[in-house]
Design a protein around this motif. Sequence first.
Motif, PDB file in Angstrom:
ATOM      1  N   ALA A  16       0.762  -1.045  -0.111  1.00 46.73           N
ATOM      2  CA  ALA A  16       0.061   0.149  -0.158  1.00 46.73           C
ATOM      3  C   ALA A  16       0.701   1.200   0.085  1.00 46.73           C
ATOM      4  O   ALA A  16       0.632   2.307  -0.745  1.00 46.73           O
ATOM      5  N   LEU A  17       1.904   1.253   0.778  1.00 52.33           N
ATOM      6  CA  LEU A  17       2.928   2.341   0.724  1.00 52.33           C
ATOM      7  C   LEU A  17       3.683   2.770  -0.615  1.00 52.33           C
ATOM      8  O   LEU A  17       3.609   3.581  -1.095  1.00 52.33           O
ATOM      9  N   LYS A  18       3.913   1.449  -1.302  1.00 53.10           N
ATOM     10  CA  LYS A  18       4.492   1.625  -2.685  1.00 53.10           C
ATOM     11  C   LYS A  18       3.341   2.325  -3.526  1.00 53.10           C
ATOM     12  O   LYS A  18       3.662   3.255  -4.212  1.00 53.10           O
ATOM     13  N   GLN A  19       2.085   1.538  -3.516  1.00 58.47           N
ATOM     14  CA  GLN A  19       1.054   2.093  -4.498  1.00 58.47           C
ATOM     15  C   GLN A  19       0.784   3.548  -4.178  1.00 58.47           C
ATOM     16  O   GLN A  19       0.478   4.322  -5.128  1.00 58.47           O
ATOM     17  N   THR A  20       0.666   3.998  -2.999  1.00 58.32           N
ATOM     18  CA  THR A  20       0.362   5.614  -2.839  1.00 58.32           C
ATOM     19  C   THR A  20       1.777   6.423  -2.787  1.00 58.32           C
ATOM     20  O   THR A  20       1.274   7.646  -2.549  1.00 58.32           O
TER      21      THR A  20
END
Length: 217
Positions: free
Chosen positions: A31-35
């Motif tokens: 999620a951190l990567k996607q955002t």
Amino acid sequence: MKNIEKPLRIDIVSDVVCPWCVVGYRQLAEALKQTNTEYEIHWHPFELNPNMPSEGQNFREHIAEKYGSTKQESDASRARMTEAGSEVGFEFNFSDDMRMHNTFNLHQLLHWAHQQGRMHELKQALFTAHFTNGRNISDHSVLADIASETGLDRSEALAVLEDQRFAKEVRAAEQHWQQQGIQSVPAVIFNERHLVSGAQGVENFTSILQQLADMPD
């Protein structure tokens, strides 16, 4: 998302023998990567089984004693974990001779690794050693090997385990988080204010990160 001037602080309270801790972390990482979120992670100790003997216990026996699970329920739970792990690129290899461990020594080793700037790497290596490779993480020699594999000094790792020099600090940290009301893991605290419990899934973590980014400073 708006740009955040300072990185998002993420405190994660977890235990190495907690399967949902590694799944939850992997979900959060995705999620951190996607955002495209800038962040800093701080790991904190929690013992699922503080009264576990030093030699550990058969995993299936432990689950049956602690939760009253039947073999069928245990197998179904393992299948769910294995599937959840594969979705985020983590391999669980459950076996009948797998063991549950007392993790107080592991947390002391992680505390030391933090001082060396390698806590995160060691944490991930311990998850893999336990759940993927079935290594005996109750054994000081095995733990020292794992530390060495992550770039830490093996003899110093062994000394840390033998002399228990960080026992007091780890106990204090564990008690601190218990006093904050943390009774189960993983517990993820964003910016020291927002507590999220459990492996929420990539989609939910993404939503949480977006909400945090949209909050006024």
